[in-house]
Design an enzyme around this catalytic site. Structure first.
Site, PDB file in Angstrom:
ATOM      1  N   ASP A 127     -19.321  36.202 -65.155  1.00  0.00           N
ATOM      2  CA  ASP A 127     -19.691  37.502 -64.599  1.00  0.00           C
ATOM      3  C   ASP A 127     -21.197  37.495 -64.369  1.00  0.00           C
ATOM      4  O   ASP A 127     -21.984  37.552 -65.317  1.00  0.00           O
ATOM      5  CB  ASP A 127     -19.291  38.608 -65.590  1.00  0.00           C
ATOM      6  N   TYR A 175     -25.703  50.992 -52.674  1.00  0.00           N
ATOM      7  CA  TYR A 175     -25.335  49.728 -52.026  1.00  0.00           C
ATOM      8  C   TYR A 175     -26.327  49.383 -50.918  1.00  0.00           C
ATOM      9  O   TYR A 175     -26.829  48.250 -50.856  1.00  0.00           O
ATOM     10  CB  TYR A 175     -23.906  49.819 -51.469  1.00  0.00           C
ATOM     11  N   LYS A 183     -28.924  46.112 -50.564  1.00  0.00           N
ATOM     12  CA  LYS A 183     -28.934  45.186 -49.421  1.00  0.00           C
ATOM     13  C   LYS A 183     -30.302  45.198 -48.733  1.00  0.00           C
ATOM     14  O   LYS A 183     -30.744  44.178 -48.196  1.00  0.00           O
ATOM     15  CB  LYS A 183     -27.799  45.549 -48.455  1.00  0.00           C
TER      16      LYS A 183
HETATM   17  N1  LIG Z   1     -17.172  42.799 -46.357  1.00  0.00           N
HETATM   18  C1  LIG Z   1     -18.121  43.454 -45.729  1.00  0.00           C
HETATM   19  O1  LIG Z   1     -17.864  44.365 -44.902  1.00  0.00           O
HETATM   20  C2  LIG Z   1     -19.573  43.098 -45.958  1.00  0.00           C
HETATM   21  C3  LIG Z   1     -20.518  43.560 -45.040  1.00  0.00           C
HETATM   22  C4  LIG Z   1     -21.860  43.265 -45.245  1.00  0.00           C
HETATM   23  C5  LIG Z   1     -22.240  42.508 -46.333  1.00  0.00           C
HETATM   24  N2  LIG Z   1     -21.294  42.057 -47.211  1.00  0.00           N
HETATM   25  C6  LIG Z   1     -21.759  41.293 -48.373  1.00  0.00           C
HETATM   26  O2  LIG Z   1     -21.170  40.009 -48.339  1.00  0.00           O
HETATM   27  C7  LIG Z   1     -20.979  39.533 -49.667  1.00  0.00           C
HETATM   28  C8  LIG Z   1     -19.528  39.086 -49.841  1.00  0.00           C
HETATM   29  O3  LIG Z   1     -18.682  40.208 -49.619  1.00  0.00           O
HETATM   30  P1  LIG Z   1     -17.117  40.053 -49.391  1.00  0.00           P
HETATM   31  O4  LIG Z   1     -16.741  40.961 -48.286  1.00  0.00           O
HETATM   32  O5  LIG Z   1     -16.726  38.635 -49.336  1.00  0.00           O
HETATM   33  O6  LIG Z   1     -16.602  40.709 -50.767  1.00  0.00           O
HETATM   34  P2  LIG Z   1     -15.226  40.450 -51.564  1.00  0.00           P
HETATM   35  O7  LIG Z   1     -14.158  39.983 -50.662  1.00  0.00           O
HETATM   36  O8  LIG Z   1     -15.006  41.693 -52.370  1.00  0.00           O
HETATM   37  O9  LIG Z   1     -15.616  39.243 -52.535  1.00  0.00           O
HETATM   38  C9  LIG Z   1     -16.591  39.424 -53.524  1.00  0.00           C
HETATM   39  C10 LIG Z   1     -16.699  38.160 -54.343  1.00  0.00           C
HETATM   40  O10 LIG Z   1     -17.675  38.384 -55.372  1.00  0.00           O
HETATM   41  C11 LIG Z   1     -17.102  38.049 -56.628  1.00  0.00           C
HETATM   42  N3  LIG Z   1     -17.672  38.909 -57.650  1.00  0.00           N
HETATM   43  C12 LIG Z   1     -17.616  40.267 -57.706  1.00  0.00           C
HETATM   44  N4  LIG Z   1     -18.224  40.712 -58.806  1.00  0.00           N
HETATM   45  C13 LIG Z   1     -18.682  39.611 -59.468  1.00  0.00           C
HETATM   46  C14 LIG Z   1     -19.370  39.418 -60.682  1.00  0.00           C
HETATM   47  N5  LIG Z   1     -19.737  40.457 -61.467  1.00  0.00           N
HETATM   48  N6  LIG Z   1     -19.678  38.149 -61.078  1.00  0.00           N
HETATM   49  C15 LIG Z   1     -19.309  37.095 -60.308  1.00  0.00           C
HETATM   50  N7  LIG Z   1     -18.650  37.224 -59.144  1.00  0.00           N
HETATM   51  C16 LIG Z   1     -18.330  38.456 -58.731  1.00  0.00           C
HETATM   52  C17 LIG Z   1     -15.593  38.275 -56.454  1.00  0.00           C
HETATM   53  O11 LIG Z   1     -14.823  37.459 -57.301  1.00  0.00           O
HETATM   54  P3  LIG Z   1     -14.241  37.863 -58.740  1.00  0.00           P
HETATM   55  O12 LIG Z   1     -13.581  39.200 -58.586  1.00  0.00           O
HETATM   56  O13 LIG Z   1     -13.300  36.735 -59.021  1.00  0.00           O
HETATM   57  O14 LIG Z   1     -15.418  37.875 -59.646  1.00  0.00           O
HETATM   58  C18 LIG Z   1     -15.409  37.776 -55.019  1.00  0.00           C
HETATM   59  O15 LIG Z   1     -15.288  36.383 -55.011  1.00  0.00           O
HETATM   60  C19 LIG Z   1     -21.371  40.678 -50.599  1.00  0.00           C
HETATM   61  O16 LIG Z   1     -22.678  40.473 -51.075  1.00  0.00           O
HETATM   62  C20 LIG Z   1     -21.332  41.897 -49.703  1.00  0.00           C
HETATM   63  O17 LIG Z   1     -22.230  42.892 -50.132  1.00  0.00           O
HETATM   64  C21 LIG Z   1     -19.978  42.331 -47.044  1.00  0.00           C
END
Ligand SMILES: NC(=O)c1ccc[n+]([C@@H]2O[C@H](COP(=O)([O-])OP(=O)(O)OC[C@H]3O[C@@H](n4cnc5c(N)ncnc54)[C@H](OP(=O)(O)O)[C@@H]3O)[C@@H](O)[C@H]2O)c1
Length: 264
Positions: free
Chosen positions: A69, A159, A163
């Site tokens: 974590d 959030y 960012k």
């Molecule tokens: N999706 C969007 O619309 C979007 C847009 C702009 C930016 N982003 C950014 O892109 C990045 C990836 O987002 P995503 O869409 O791929 O999100 P996601 O599908 O929710 O995946 C998040 C990942 O982070 C891991 N995670 C969450 N909390 C954690 C913790 N405390 N320690 C270690 N790992 C942790 C989760 O795995 P576990 O649950 O197994 O820990 C998962 O692998 C993020 O930084 C997000 O802010 C996303």
């Protein structure tokens, strides 16, 4: 950048946080396709082990799993200790989460945990690996901003601020590290179709795919400091950039209000 130069430049090993899902997972698979050995980091060990087995069966690469974590203060120290001997040339720090809704209605612990994961862990991880990369005079660091990170965003205030922090941090260290042969990229997508939205209590309309985000980011690494993958991130990003900052805040408020999941 061609496939061979990516591995030449940053190989042999890439560390991906948030690798168990969404954008991090797409990066991991694309990096394995390009021949990178992987270190996969997230909390869900079983999911990471399944991924490691799947990637190991499809590509001639080695995959190591570190289940932790990253919002826990000791975890990045532990991660750095466990990877001390690994030839990590590329770090993709995708672990992160968000929330939508009025700030005062959110759980304070969760909002603070978001700052720990999205900001504090990113600084600690970047610091540890930047030192190693500077010593080797090569490396790449991929961080995650967002379309919402270029101004305040009512209804997703914490959030968006995390960012905005990452965007400014990436721009700063990119300029510092470039002369040392280390490339830093901020990935600033709009909505991406992953589990992120449902975990954040959001609903999304149009969304880019994690594969598109990973591909565009790997193509931009070493060429630019910020990439806005996806049509929406580009179009909306440039239109918002024309507005004064107060105007951007107002538009972001309208957009985020529309993303609060009904009944959520
Ligand atoms: N999706 C969007 O619309 C979007 C847009 C702009 C930016 N982003 C950014 O892109 C990045 C990836 O987002 P995503 O869409 O791929 O999100 P996601 O599908 O929710 O995946 C998040 C990942 O982070 C891991 N995670 C969450 N909390 C954690 C913790 N405390 N320690 C270690 N790992 C942790 C989760 O795995 P576990 O649950 O197994 O820990 C998962 O692998 C993020 O930084 C997000 O802010 C996303």
């Amino acid at each position: 950048m061609t496939k061979s130069t990516l591995i030449d430049r940053y190989g042999p090993t890439a560390l991906v946080t948030g690798a168990s899902d969404g954008i991090g997972r797409a990066f991991a698979v694309q990096l394995a396709e390009q021949g990178f050995d992987l270190i996969l980091v997230a909390r869900r060990e079983e999911v990471l082990q399944d991924m490691a087995a799947d990637i190991g069966s499809r590509f001639d690469v080695s995959v190591r799993v570190l289940a932790m974590d990253l919002s826990d203060r000791a975890s990045v120290t532990d991660l750095l200790a466990q990877t001390e001997a690994a030839p990590v040339g590329l770090v993709v720090a995708a672990a992160g989460f968000g929330s939508v809704g009025a700030f005062h209605d959110q759980d304070a612990g969760s909002e603070i945990n978001m700052v720990d994961l999205n900001c504090r862990a990113v600084v600690a991880l970047s610091h540890g690996f930047a030192r190693r990369m500077v010593a080797q005079n090569r490396g790449g660091i991929v961080l995650f901003g967002s379309l919402v990170g270029f101004s305040g965003a009512p209804m997703s205030a914490t959030y968006a601020a995390t960012k905005g922090f990452v965007q400014g941090f990436a721009e700063g260290i990119a300029a510092e590290l470039r002369p040392h042969g280390v490339d830093v990229l901020s990935v600033a997508p709009g909505p991406v179709g992953t589990g992120f939205a449902s975990r954040a209590g959001m609903q999304m309309g149009q969304a880019a795919t994690p594969d598109i985000v990973a591909r565009a980011s790997l193509a931009a690494l070493g060429r630019r400091t910020t990439v806005r993958p996806g049509v929406l991130a580009k179009g909306l990003g440039w239109s918002l950039a024309m507005l004064p900052r107060w105007g951007r805040v107002r538009v972001m408020g309208v957009i985020m209000k529309g993303m609060v999941r009904k009944g959520g």
